[in-house]
Design an enzyme around this catalytic site. Structure first.
Site, short mmCIF file in Angstrom:
data_model
loop_
_atom_site.label_atom_id
_atom_site.label_comp_id
_atom_site.label_asym_id
_atom_site.label_seq_id
_atom_site.Cartn_x
_atom_site.Cartn_y
_atom_site.Cartn_z
N ASP A 62 0.87 -1.16 0.00
CA ASP A 62 0.00 0.00 0.00
C ASP A 62 0.91 1.22 0.00
O ASP A 62 2.10 1.10 0.27
CB ASP A 62 -0.84 -0.07 1.27
CG ASP A 62 -1.73 1.13 1.42
OD1 ASP A 62 -2.27 1.56 0.40
OD2 ASP A 62 -1.88 1.62 2.54
N PHE B 182 -9.99 23.50 -8.22
CA PHE B 182 -9.15 22.45 -8.76
C PHE B 182 -10.01 21.34 -9.33
O PHE B 182 -11.07 21.03 -8.80
CB PHE B 182 -8.30 21.89 -7.62
CG PHE B 182 -7.55 20.65 -7.98
CD1 PHE B 182 -6.28 20.76 -8.51
CD2 PHE B 182 -8.09 19.40 -7.78
CE1 PHE B 182 -5.58 19.64 -8.83
CE2 PHE B 182 -7.39 18.27 -8.11
CZ PHE B 182 -6.13 18.39 -8.63
N THR C 40 -2.30 1.28 -4.79
CA THR C 40 -2.76 2.38 -3.96
C THR C 40 -4.08 2.92 -4.46
O THR C 40 -4.40 2.83 -5.63
CB THR C 40 -1.71 3.51 -3.92
OG1 THR C 40 -2.27 4.61 -3.24
CG2 THR C 40 -1.29 3.92 -5.30
N ASP D 265 -4.60 5.95 -4.29
CA ASP D 265 -4.28 7.31 -4.67
C ASP D 265 -4.28 7.50 -6.17
O ASP D 265 -4.33 6.54 -6.92
CB ASP D 265 -2.90 7.67 -4.15
CG ASP D 265 -3.00 8.46 -2.88
OD1 ASP D 265 -3.89 9.32 -2.82
OD2 ASP D 265 -2.22 8.20 -1.96
N ASP E 261 -1.59 -0.77 5.76
CA ASP E 261 -1.91 -0.32 7.11
C ASP E 261 -3.38 0.01 7.30
O ASP E 261 -3.82 0.17 8.42
CB ASP E 261 -1.07 0.91 7.46
CG ASP E 261 -1.53 2.12 6.67
OD1 ASP E 261 -1.95 1.93 5.53
OD2 ASP E 261 -1.46 3.23 7.21
#
Lengths: 1378, 370
Positions: free
Chosen positions: A418, A558, A695, A697, A871
């Site tokens: 991760d 944004f 991930t 992300d 985690d």
């Protein structure tokens, strides 16, 4: 055996419901109901109504047994272990007198021992599971019952209850948000436990319920929710609320999911929709799987083979028995009649078969499994005890939560990691900046180990104490009053969406939506531009101690496509100014032409920052005249009000004003890695472990981290990005990546082998090959939008053999939506073969389930050992499905830890876990197994040989007590000591030489071949042990004339010889003689003689004359010199060949570990301090800028508020969220550096290829950028299949315009692609667009790669013709031309 | 070669840091103990198979084994042994008729005598063995077919022997003493040895029948029920084994102390052999006090009372005379084996030495490839 082991799971549904029904009435029925649930109806505050449906309660149960069920269930489970059942069967066989060749206790004693040890272990495990369940189930929550709030345990919360949550509380179940203390029914949650994203999310209740407000009104709320059944989709919820004859649609935006934490919200009320096992958290946690190691599986196979072998021996001996009984036994009946039921030799043979199965059963050692468990337990304790895996900051020691997987830690080939919280600390720190062409933040004195941290307090009382910055020139510049510097920080203090909270004067707390923004605003704060507060229309700051209020005219928010945000403010003097910050790629195109020079300098700075793995942002401003503002705000308003294509129109409006900006500078933010991450990754990859980052992300973030933790480097040949949205495009991209790899590696090989001609030719071939593909790709990509004209070409047979020997370093970045396609059954193999040829793989935007799927995929296709580390709760499924799951016990809760097999506090401990503990465990386990099989074969096969001399009657060679005790007393402890304590090389060496890890991955130390060698050695030993005493004793007599050939003397001699031989053998096998080993080895020998003398003593015989036949044997046998001479002879014959063989092996073909060991010995002898101890450097005495230069390539990675979400700007201007409660900002920990690792990497690369260092010349050509590179739609492709067809939507710039630019930029890029490919690829990565299908400009860069192929090859052949020395120089040439 | 135990100062430093971090000891540090055991830093001896240790070991083994082997070989060669098969298989052999006409029921013992010549005189004590071949005393069913309690004089076991003794547990309704197949098949040939001296007279050679059993067997394992009183009374209510001619208490009519379970011939027989071909000590011929050899060279006659049938299962019976040295009887194998193994070790040592010098790679590249 493997099949059977899975049974418990299948059986559990049968067993568990019973168990559950007892505990919770509801649960039992639920399990049947669950399958039929098609929709869920929940009525608020109506328990009777909801109970009709028998929904699961909120009680979570992960334990297996309770007190009543423990014994039967556990025994049932244990007897599914074939070995145990087998021994039970033997026990039954032994009760038949005609068969019994041994007394019953020889089997029952070890069996009972084994069963009870396992049972104790299971009971302890389950006890802890009960404890954690109880802890969770007994958490308190406030439930609204009959109009009043009552404290209830979590487990008693029912579906349909309304519960009240307070700030920082965990959400107890999946709730429908009804109302909140915040305005507009908003509330903030942190979903870290659930999906790993640490940024805050907003949830809003349906307006009708948010008006209900407090508990009095809610008590009478009786709305009914109809929604989808429980599922594991975290980002989806669909349902309808019926209340007062009206329907309200419910979406995920209204839901609070279990596992989330309420933040910044005083209180909120929610209606329980899903509880306990039905919650999305639990649905996502996947099924608990029983994990077994590959050694386990191998062991089971081998045990099966041994069973087969046993049966064979039994058959041989039974046939022998039949022959013997016919030829001899039947005649011998005058002295030895057959037993009553036996009437012919065949029946006798049948019985003899079973008798032999009993006495030969020790080849399948019953103590094997239990010994293995004990050894693993020991290893687990060593992991728990390891101080070097103890994190003193968080006071957490490493913990082996599963004790059955240790040796697999020594065989890991793939690590799935991760990102957030695992590789990074999720702390952003403002690290460097470039203001008006001047860079700040570089350590002034590279020799100074610890540059002094700036103290801001005398200068600025509002400064954040935790902020770290080391360059005092910047502070000087601020103090001097440099206008650029002031404007720079003013921008940072104004252009953001951070909320502030000031509890008391000067005690500011910022609440940032992404840590990046927080870091920037905090930096501005410390440099004297303090953001104090905001209202929907104003921003109040304190500039150099002077309060200033700006009027906020607009926030140009944004989003992923824009990659920038702006604010338009009116300063107190009345001037309007636009401040913009954004990704450099986007921003630099929108600058005023007069910025050219500054832009070049800033670009260089950006490159430097990016090369250091920092996230960069460019900052710019623009003065807006009053008129301009008026017109623009009008058009903006129009766009805002537009009903259709609002987003597009807004974007166009924004685009309009964000032009001709003046560059201010750039910032560099460090996404703080955890301590030692790059080092760890480097060491692990030196150990030939492949690391994949999975991930949630975004792609840019993930790639950035990939660079900063040195997974991706600029030395890499190429980085492929897969982000297609359709099956075809993903397939296409994968195929292109593969072709490219093959092409590149072929050309590389060709280069190596044939020199210039070969190289050019290979390149040409590659070119031709690809042109065919290009056509396809255009069609396929077009297929995304339109229907395909032609069916997609059948997937080419995965060219695995080709893919296996790809040389060169490649990396793959794949997006979540592409991954979804890549994981489909027909594309799996393609994906795997592509991804596995890459050194590094990064998957971004993946869901928890996809993480698990990726792991499963590798498990399925690669047969390699996988390790998942993470985690957050979003990593749970991955942790569970990998062979080994590691949880980081960090800040993000304990879900991952609970699901994991190992847990510790920091990623860097992974190298110690794998390279030290894993390696040792594997080594020890292998040595243990080898020896164990050896000793049992040596022991048992003697019976086989004896069978030929005792009429195949299943007479044992040894005393029955010896048989009972051999495995559990005489030989168990030395081998256990070896299995627990052995070390071939010390821990420091195994970190120093990561290659030592490889034997484990290749499974060299214990495999079928090794097993056969052990078996052969065991059989050889048994032959010696039988025939040497046989030859000696058959004629020998005592010195009193009494013959020695009696059975008891023979038994004692053989047994003693056996014990001595196996002891000598263990002594040879033991490489690390601690006190314990000495005690055990000598103690075992001692105990053998002691016990033997005791059992052969007169005292025992007098008490039980029928049990101890061997009275006096030990004494009279062992006093005979002949016996000792026999034992010595047998030992020598057994050991000498082994010794010679091992010596030869070490001498002629030493393994790396042998060499390391030997070197260690030599060093010790010389008493020389260890010269090349890298161990010291490991701990990171850290040379700040060592090796940094090498990494500094042309790659640039920009990052803008990566975790940022759109939508907050609107929230601010609407003023909805202006009441905020407490928030803790992450602390900025001290910086650390990690770039020494580059040197290490380079060391590794030099073996394979020399990375061209043309980086200097290769910085991106500004000329191209200034010409505004047109966006191409094929956002994903690095390879640029389609050179001239913008396939999907256009963004306005005609393709023709970019032709020249393409040529220049891509000539340069292409030049790099052969010789300096890493740079090119890295650029491509940087520039490649996000996941959006609307093309954005960077795609052009990539796409142009293909465009200029001809040009390139033309150039290349020219270069070849002109006898230029080699590809690197070609690169130079071309870039100079550019 | 002792491994250095690593200095733990570093960790100690950490430790103090950690405890201070924990807020003046308020939070108990979970830091694992810094003991050599828990940190796997126990001092240890790490032997490595180097040329310096292995090659000398081979030479040493060789140098120890060869002399021992020679010693064994020589002393084994000095032992005199004489063996004669008296089964009576061949037509010409003297015991042929006894062997042929054997019947369990005959009451008159069949006698035969075998002549033989000792070429060399036998010095010192001479041991007389009977040997049986193809006799499976080590068969599982045979080995277990006894009742040690009974043989140890246990009265209850005397009257109700163990089930293991089946089918020789009872006969004619009475328990058999001693029960079981082993006892039942007691070797009951009687051997007598006569020396034919130069003038043709045959002198009986005194055969000692005491001291042929293990001390523990004679004094611990085997005991008569009710001590050594009146055995006839003690064994009342039991039956003799089926094959036996006389009951157990009349096994040795000449010596009343040698009767019952403690009869040494019986004890010797009850100590089952490990292999189907075996010999058991029968009698001892004591060394004469004078300097004359115990058995001078010359002609001898072996008188056999042929009671024990072995031909039915193709068995053989032998009589063996042997002298004894420090390491027991004649045993050429041990000496030869020692010499062979010693030589092989020595040879291996030489070969390995050559290989080591010729092909050793380590000395050239002391560096570790990484």
């Amino acid at each position: 055996m493997t099949v059977l082991k899975d049974l418990p799971e299948k059986w559990f549904p049968v067993v568990l419901p019973l168990q559950r029904r007892k505990q919770k009435g509801l649960n039992g029925a639920k399990s049947q109901k669950k399958r039929t649930e098609e929709e869920r109806r929940v009525r608020a505050n109506d328990r009777e109504y909801n109970e009709k449906f028998q929904y699961a309660s909120n009680c979570i149960m992960t334990s297996k047994y309770n007190i009543v069920t423990f014994l039967p269930v556990n025994l049932f489970e244990q007897f599914q272990e074939v070995a145990n059942t087998y021994f039970l069967f033997l026990l039954i066989l032994q009760l038949i007198p005609q068969i019994s060749s041994l007394s019953w206790f020889t089997t029952i004693v070890p069996l009972a021992l084994v069963l009870s040890i396992t049972a104790v272990k299971d009971a302890t495990d389950d006890y802890f599971r009960h404890k954690s369940d109880n802890q969770v189930n007994n958490r308190q929550s406030q439930v609204l019952i009959r109009g009043s709030l009552q404290n209830e345990k979590w487990m008693n919360v029912r579906v349909g209850d309304i519960i009240k949550l307070e700030n920082n509380q965990f959400v107890a179940a999946d709730l429908l948000l009804l109302s909140s203390s915040e305005p507009h029914g908003l509330c903030y949650i942190e979903t870290a436990e659930l999906d790993g994203e640490t940024n805050m999310k907003v949830r809003q209740s349906v307006s009708v319920t948010s008006e209900l407000g407090d508990q009095n009104n809610l008590a009478s709320f009786d709305g009914e929710v109809v929604c989808e059944p429980p599922n594991n989709k975290l980002d989806r919820f669909c349902g309808t609320l019926y209340w007062r004859d009206k329907k309200y649609n419910l979406t995920n935006q209204n839901m609070l999911l279990r596992g989330c934490v309420l933040r910044n919200t005083e209180a909120c009320y929610g209606l329980v929709i899903f509880a306990g096992p039905d919650t999305k958290l639990m649905q996502n946690s996947g099924r608990t799987k029983f994990k077994r190691t590959s050694i386990d599986r191998l062991m089971n196979t081998l045990v099966l083979w041994i069973f087969g072998f046993l049966v064979c021996m039994g058959v041989i001996l039974a046939v022998g028995n039949a022959v013997w009984e016919r030829e001899v036994g039947s005649l011998f009946q005058s002295y030895l009649p057959w037993d009553p039921p036996v009437d012919n030799f065949l029946f006798s043979a049948f019985l003899s078969f079973w008798s032999y199965v009993i006495i030969l059963n020790t080849v399948v050692p019953i103590s094997l499994y239990v010994s293995v468990e004990v050894i693993r337990l020991g290893h687990s304790y060593f992991i728990n005890w390891d101080q070097q895996m103890f994190c003193s900051q968080c006071n957490t020691a490493a913990e082996a939560r599963t004790t059955t997987l240790n040796e697999e830690l020594g065989q890991v080939e793939y690590i799935f990691s991760d990102k957030t919280g695992t590789l990074t600390q999720n702390i952003m720190s403002f690290n460097k900046c470039s203001i008006n062409g001047q860079t700040y933040g570089e350590a002034t004195d590279p020799l100074a180990p610890q540059p002094t941290r700036l103290d801001f307090t005398p200068f600025n009382p509002l400064a954040d104490q935790d902020f770290c910055f080391y360059d005092d020139t910047l502070l000087e510049s601020v103090k001097v009053g440099d206008s650029h510097t002031h404007e720079f920080f003013r921008l940072l203090s104004l252009c953001h969406t951070v909320m502030s909270e000031e509890k008391s004067e000067g005690e500011l707390v910022y609440k940032a939506q992404s840590p990046d923004e927080g870091a920037l605003v905090t930096a501005a704060r410390n440099f004297g531009f303090v953001f104090r507060s905001r209202t929907p229309g104003t921003i109040t700051t304190t500039e150099m101690g002077r309060p200033v209020t700006y009027i906020l005219l607009a926030i140009l928010d944004f989003n992923n496509i824009r990659k920038r945000m702006s604010v338009i403010v009116r300063n107190p003097e009345g001037r309007i100014r636009l401040y913009c910050k954004g990704a450099d790629t986007v921003l630099l195109e929108r600058l005023h032409p007069c910025n050219q020079e500054l832009m070049n300098i800033t670009s260089d700075h950006l490159n430097e920052y990016a090369a250091d793995g920092l996230r960069t942002l460019a900052l710019a401003y623009r003065d807006v005249s009053e008129d301009e503002w008026e017109t623009w705000s009008e058009s903006h308003r129009c766009a805002d009000k537009a009903t259709n294509c609002r987003d597009d129109r807004l974007a166009a409006a924004y685009e309009e004003i964000e032009q001709d900006m003046m560059l201010l500078g750039a910032t560099a933010i460090e996404d703080k890695l955890q301590e030692g991450v790059p080092e760890t990754i480097a060491v692990l990859s030196l150990a030939n472990i492949k690391i994949w980052v999975l991930t949630g992300d975004k792609q840019e973030t993930a790639v950035n981290i990939g660079y900063s933790c040195k997974m991706l480097t600029d030395d890499m040949t190429e980085v492929f990005i897969i982000s297609g949205h359709t099956v075809q495009s993903v397939r296409q991209e994968l195929r292109r990546a593969r072709d490219r790899m093959i092409e590149l590696s072929r050309s590389r090989d060709g280069e190596k082998e044939e020199g210039m001609e070969g190289w050019a030719e290979a390149g040409f071939m590659g070119n031709g090959f690809r042109e065919g593909q290009d056509g396809d790709s255009a069609a396929a990509a077009a297929g995304g939008g339109k229907q395909l004209q032609c069916p997609p070409p059948p997937p080419p047979p995965p060219s695995n053999n080709l893919m296996d020997n790809i040389s060169g370093e490649f990396a793959l970045v794949i997006n979540g939506h592409s991954l979804a396609h890549a994981l489909e059954a027909d594309m799996e193999t393609e994906f795997v073969s592509t991804a596995c040829a890459c050194k590094a793989v990064i998957c971004c935007r993946v869901t928890p389930l996809q993480k698990a799927q990726v792991v499963e995929l590798i498990k399925k296709h690669k047969k390699a050992v996988t390790l998942a580390i993470g985690d957050g709760a979003n990593d749970v499924s991955m942790i569970k499905s990998a062979h080994i799951g590691v949880g980081i016990s960090g800040q993000e809760g304990i879900q991952a830890v609970l699901a994991s097999d190992y847990s510790f506090a920091q990623f860097r401990f992974l190298q110690r876990l794998l390279l030290v503990h894993g390696r040792w465990s594997y080594l020890r386990m292998c040595r243990f197994l080898c020896y164990f099989f050896y000793k049992n074969f040596a022991f048992t096969m003697v019976h086989f040989w004896f069978g030929f001399f005792c009429g195949f009657s299943a007479q044992t060679v040894y005393d029955q007590y010896f048989i009972t005790l051999y495995n559990i007393v005489y030989t168990s402890l030395p081998v256990l000591a070896m299995g627990i304590f052995d070390q071939d090389v010390p821990d420091k060496r195994s970190l120093e030489y990561p290659k030592l890890y490889e034997p484990g991955q290749l499974n060299l130390l214990f495999n079928k071949r090794e097993f056969f060698i052990c078996i052969a050695q065991g059989i050889y030993t048994s032959v010696v042990l039988f025939f040497v005493p046989f030859a000696v004793l058959s004629d020998a007599t005592q010195s009193t004339g009494v013959p020695l050939a009696d059975y008891q003397t023979f038994a004692v001699t053989t047994a003693t010889a056996l014990v001595i031989v196996v002891s000598v053998q263990i002594a040879l096998d033991t490489g690390f003689w601690t006190v314990i080993n000495h005690v055990f080895v000598w103690g075992s020998l001692g105990s053998y003689f002691t016990i033997m003398f005791a059992l052969h003593s007169q005292t025992l015989f007098r008490i039980f004359p029928n049990q101890f036949h061997f009275v006096g044997s030990a004494q009279s046998t062992l006093l005979q010199p002949v016996v000792w001479l026999t034992i010595a002879l047998a030992t020598a014959i057994c050991i000498v060949p082994v010794l010679a063989f091992r010596f030869l092996k070490v001498d002629l073909k030493p393994q790396l570990s042998d060499t390391v060991r030997y070197t260690q010995l030599v060093r010790q002898k010389k008493r020389k301090p260890i010269g090349r101890s890298v161990g010291g450097a490991w701990r990171g005495a850290s040379s700040v800028s060592e090796g940094r230069l090498g990494a500094r390539g042309g790659s640039r990675r920009s990052g803008y508020a990566f975790a940022h979400q759109e939508g907050f700007g609107e929230l601010i201007t609407s003023g909805k969220n202006m009441r905020l409660s407490s928030l803790a900002l992450a602390t900025f920990a001290s910086r650390h550096s990690s770039s020494w690792i580059d040197t290490l990497r380079r060391k590794k690369h030099t073996h394979t290829h020399t990375p061209p260092s043309a980086s200097g010349e290769c910085s991106p050509a500004p000329s191209c950028i200034s010409g505004s590179v047109p966006p191409l739609s094929n956002s994903s492709s690095v390879l640029g299949g389609s050179q001239d067809t913008p396939i999907e939507e256009e963004t306005g710039t005609p393709p023709a315009q970019n032709a020249q630019c393409d040529l220049t930029s891509s000539t340069q890029t292409q030049a790099a692609s052969e010789a300096a490919a890493p740079q090119a690829s890295a650029q491509a990565v940087t520039l490649t667009a996000g996941r959006t299908h609307v093309g954005d400009s960077p795609g052009g860069w990539a796409a142009t790669l293909g465009t200029v192929q001809e040009a390139l090859f033309g150039r290349k052949s020219r270069a070849a013709a002109s006898n230029s020395p080699g590809p690197p120089s070609v690169a130079k040439d071309t870039s100079q031309i550019v | 070669m002792m491994a250095s135990s690593y200095n733990a100062k570093e960790e100690d430093g950490h430790h103090s840091g950690a405890s201070s971090h924990g807020g003046a000891g308020a939070v108990k540090s979970k830091k694992p103990d810094n003991t050599a055991f828990k940190q796997q830093r126990l001092p240890a001896w790490q032997p490595i198979l180097t040329a310096g240790t292995v090659l000398p070991a081979f030479f040493v083994i060789g140098l120890i084994f060869i002399p021992i082997g020679i010693g064994l070989f020589v002393s084994s060669n000095n032992i005199k042994e004489f063996e004669i098969d008296y089964t009576g298989v061949g037509e010409s052999s003297p015991c042929h008729s006894c062997a042929k006409n054997f019947s369990w029921n005959s009451t008159t013992p069949c006698l035969c005598s075998v002549d033989f010549t000792l070429e060399q005189p036998f010095e010192s004590n001479v041991f007389m063995y009977y040997g049986l071949s193809n006799f499976y005393q080590n068969h599982r069913r045979y080995v277990k077919s006894r009742d040690d309690s009974q043989l140890n004089g246990d009265r209850s076991a005397l009257t109700s022997p163990s089930k293991e003794c089946e089918p020789y547990r009872t006969s004619e309704g009475l328990p058999i003493a001693p029960c079981g197949a082993i006892a039942n098949s007691l070797f009951n040939d009687t051997l007598e040895l006569y020396h034919i001296d130069a003038n043709g007279t045959s002198n009986s050679i005194p055969l000692v029948k005491k001291g042929i059993a293990w001390w523990t067997d004679k004094h611990v394992k085997f005991r008569n029920p009710g001590g050594n009183g009146n055995l006839t009374v003690a064994f009342q209510g039991t039956n003799k084994p089926v094959n036996w001619r006389r009951p157990v208490y009349e096994l040795d009519p000449s010596d009343s102390e040698n009767n019952g379970f403690i009869n040494e011939d019986f004890i010797v027989w009850m100590r089952t052999a490990a292999l189907p071909t075996f010999r058991k000590l029968y009698r001892i011929i004591q060394k004469k006090p004078s300097s004359t050899p115990t058995l001078p060279s010359g002609k001898y006659v072996l008188n056999i009372t042929y009671n024990y049938p072995v031909l039915s299962f193709d068995g053989r019976k032998r009589m063996i005379l042997s002298t004894i040295s420090w390491m027991g009887g004649k045993n050429p194998f041990l000496g030869i084996a020692y010499i062979t193994v010693g030589s092989i070790c020595f040879f291996l040592g030489v070969v390995l030495l050559i290989i080591h010098h010729k092909y050793d790679t380590r000395n050239n590249s002391a560096d570790i490839p990484n």
